[in-house]
Design an enzyme around this catalytic site. Structure first.
Site, mmCIF file in Angstrom:
data_model
loop_
_atom_site.group_PDB
_atom_site.id
_atom_site.type_symbol
_atom_site.label_atom_id
_atom_site.label_comp_id
_atom_site.label_asym_id
_atom_site.label_seq_id
_atom_site.Cartn_x
_atom_site.Cartn_y
_atom_site.Cartn_z
ATOM 1 N N VAL A 20 6.474 -3.264 -8.778
ATOM 2 C CA VAL A 20 7.724 -2.566 -8.500
ATOM 3 C C VAL A 20 8.848 -3.590 -8.430
ATOM 4 C CG1 VAL A 20 8.972 -1.349 -6.664
ATOM 5 C CG2 VAL A 20 6.713 -0.575 -7.348
ATOM 6 N N CYS A 116 -1.966 1.585 -4.825
ATOM 7 C CA CYS A 116 -0.857 1.258 -3.923
ATOM 8 C C CYS A 116 -1.130 1.802 -2.519
ATOM 9 C CB CYS A 116 0.461 1.823 -4.451
ATOM 10 S SG CYS A 116 1.834 1.373 -3.394
ATOM 11 N N LYS A 155 -5.593 1.753 -12.443
ATOM 12 C CA LYS A 155 -5.715 0.524 -11.647
ATOM 13 C C LYS A 155 -6.115 0.940 -10.249
ATOM 14 C CE LYS A 155 -2.940 -3.469 -10.203
ATOM 15 N NZ LYS A 155 -2.340 -3.126 -8.906
ATOM 16 N N HIS A 183 -8.200 -4.268 -8.599
ATOM 17 C CA HIS A 183 -7.640 -5.210 -7.629
ATOM 18 C C HIS A 183 -8.733 -5.378 -6.570
ATOM 19 C CE1 HIS A 183 -4.309 -6.107 -4.436
ATOM 20 N NE2 HIS A 183 -5.168 -7.086 -4.577
#
Ligand SMILES: Cc1cc2nc3c(=O)[nH]c(=O)nc-3n(C[C@H](O)[C@H](O)[C@H](O)COP(=O)(O)O)c2cc1C
Length: 504
Positions: A20, A116, A155, A183
């Site tokens: 971002v 996120c 992701k 991740h």
């Protein structure tokens, strides 16, 4: 970059991670220049993207996705078309598909953010909130895979146990995604926690699609050579870098990273060339300056309010002036070449005079619109003010307005994304039919609107300074502003095919 089917391949790639604010066009192009194979854009939220209009920007040579408030949400260009992945934040398969279809011809792949952990993302059921809703993950990904022609990826972050993580990625693989970025941290872990390479490895061993290892910026990857080591340690096919690239995008150079000041300069060049939002430019440069943000140069950067001022901080004023001059001359060339074929002939459709025109905001100076010009002209001619009627099409919610001026109706045959734009288009049709100025940049100044603004200002000044003038006062109390006046008699109708019904 493409596989045998002509689609972007995620095998054995070095990738700029979605970030971002950081992953806007200048950073993506710079990462590609330095050697990244694929670049992800910053996460863009589906609700906001769904309202955007796709606009070809001939001056910058970009494709822009513009929100109703005229903010550029996503800007891209041909240089990255085959390598940019559009990442979205979504919790809704239908909306995700609508957004993917909006951008699919301008990007190389579509990605869904499922990692996120920030509240703004998870409270809408997006980001890592999806990790606890595998059914929703399946629906979103399947809908996208079936509905778009470009590869779809996602992701994720890892789950609390190896077994849960492997089971989730196996379900994800079945949806038909082209790759999965992992991740290697759990959703409650922060960047300071070590990345779990063993989890990424387990994922890589259990799926046959490419796995993209992510999370190694601080512990594992400090140089270009470390990228390969991280790939080996995680057993993944590809590596995705976020912070290491944000701090110095030249990490992607196989010959070794450049001093960050060189990268900053190249970054600013792209930011100016592509008219990047000043605050976004500043943010990215600050990330590259790291602890030097507190230095006198950092403070000067903080104070900068324009890209010109940012250039000044880095001794790039000459570059800025040249870049601006190039843009201006490009604008002029485009205006000249388009003015000859711009105005088509009006066509009578029933009792309405029509033309195919679209309102392009960038063709008018700020605060000047064709509607204002039409209103001023009607006033000057002592006619009734223009009356706008707007229809909204059910199938795509697009708008079309008709304006009534001196008992004649004018309308653009093209539908617009917003009521505001539809009214402007109708005003343009009227002005062009009548051969009147419409306020476009480069058009000979008629003085119509500016004159009135000056008059209004002088009235304001006399009132502000305490000078009372009964005529002025009366005018101010009975005469609404241009904007109020034009909106006061608006009417909107919703239409479905040919039959329309008026909405109260
Ligand atoms: C400034 C910043 C913004 C980020 N924004 C996003 C984003 O938009 N979407 C996303 O999936 N991850 C986002 N992330 C997470 C990164 O993509 C990445 O997963 C994380 O930083 C770990 O990778 P690294 O060790 O290479 O930094 C962001 C990270 C940073 C530092």
């Amino acid at each position: 970059m493409a596989n045998a089917l002509g689609k972007l391949s995620f095998n054995n790639k070095i990738i700029l991670a979605p970030m971002v604010r950081v992953g806007t066009l200048p950073m993506r192009l710079l990462a590609l220049d330095y050697g990244a194979d694929i670049v992800y854009c910053e996460e863009l939220i589906d609700i906001k993207m769904a309202q955007c209009e796709r606009v070809v920007n001939d001056v910058l040579d970009t494709v822009d996705f513009i929100a109703p408030d005229e903010r550029v949400m996503f800007r891209t260009c041909s240089k990255e078309k085959d390598r940019v992945v559009f990442q979205m934040g979504t919790a809704d398969p239908d909306r995700a598909l609508a957004v993917a279809q909006l951008v699919e011809n301008d990007v190389a792949a579509i990605d869904v953010n499922m990692g996120c952990p920030k509240e703004y993302s998870t409270k809408g059921g997006m980001g890592s909130a999806l990790l606890s809703d595998p059914e929703k993950i399946e629906t979103i990904l399947t809908t996208l895979v079936r509905g778009v022609s470009k590869p779809v990826t996602c992701k994720i972050r890892i789950l609390p146990t190896l077994e849960e993580t492997v089971s989730l990625v196996k379900r994800i693989e079945k949806t038909g995604v082209a790759a999965i970025a992992v991740h290697g941290r759990m959703k409650d872990e922060r960047q300071r926690h070590p990345v779990h390479c063993d989890y990424i490895q387990a994922v890589a061993e259990n799926v046959s699609i490419p796995v993209i290892a992510n999370g190694g910026s601080q512990d594992h990857v400090k140089t270009y050579q470390d990228i390969e080591k991280f790939r080996e340690a995680s057993g993944a096919s590809s590596v995705m870098l976020a912070r290491a690239a944000m701090w110095n995008p030249s990490i992607f150079r196989s010959q070794g990273a450049l001093p960050v000041d060189e990268a900053i300069e190249e970054y600013i060049k792209y930011a100016v060339r592509y008219d990047n939002n000043t605050f976004n430019t500043k943010y990215c440069v600050c990330q590259m300056l790291k602890d030097r943000v507190e230095s006198p140069m950092g403070k000067q950067l903080h104070a900068a309010q324009t890209n010109a001022e940012i250039c000044e901080v880095f001794g790039m004023t000459d570059f800025y002036k040249k870049a601006q001059a190039d843009l201006e001359s490009r604008k002029k060339d485009l205006q000249q070449s388009s003015s000859s074929d711009l105005f088509d002939q009006p066509v009578l459709d029933g009792d309405v005079i029509t033309m195919a025109v679209k309102f392009e905001r960038r063709e008018y100076p700020p605060q000047i619109t064709p509607k204002m010009y039409l209103l001023e002209w009607s006033r000057k001619e002592k006619m009734e003010q223009p009356v706008y009627e707007t229809e909204q099409r059910v199938q795509d919610r697009a708008f079309q307005s008709t304006v009534l001026v001196a008992n004649k109706k004018y309308r653009s045959t093209l539908w617009e994304k917003s009521k505001k734009f539809a009214e402007q288009a109708a005003a343009i049709v009227c002005l062009r039919t009548l051969g009147l100025p419409e306020g476009r940049i480069g058009e000979e100044n008629s003085g119509l609107v500016n004159k009135r603004k000056r008059e209004q200002r002088s009235r304001d000044v006399s009132q502000d300074s305490g000078i009372t003038d009964s005529t002025n006062r009366k005018r101010r109390s009975t005469e609404p502003s241009q904007k109020e006046e034009q909106e006061s008699n608006d009417k909107i109708t919703v239409v479905n095919g040919s039959c329309g019904q008026t909405v109260p």
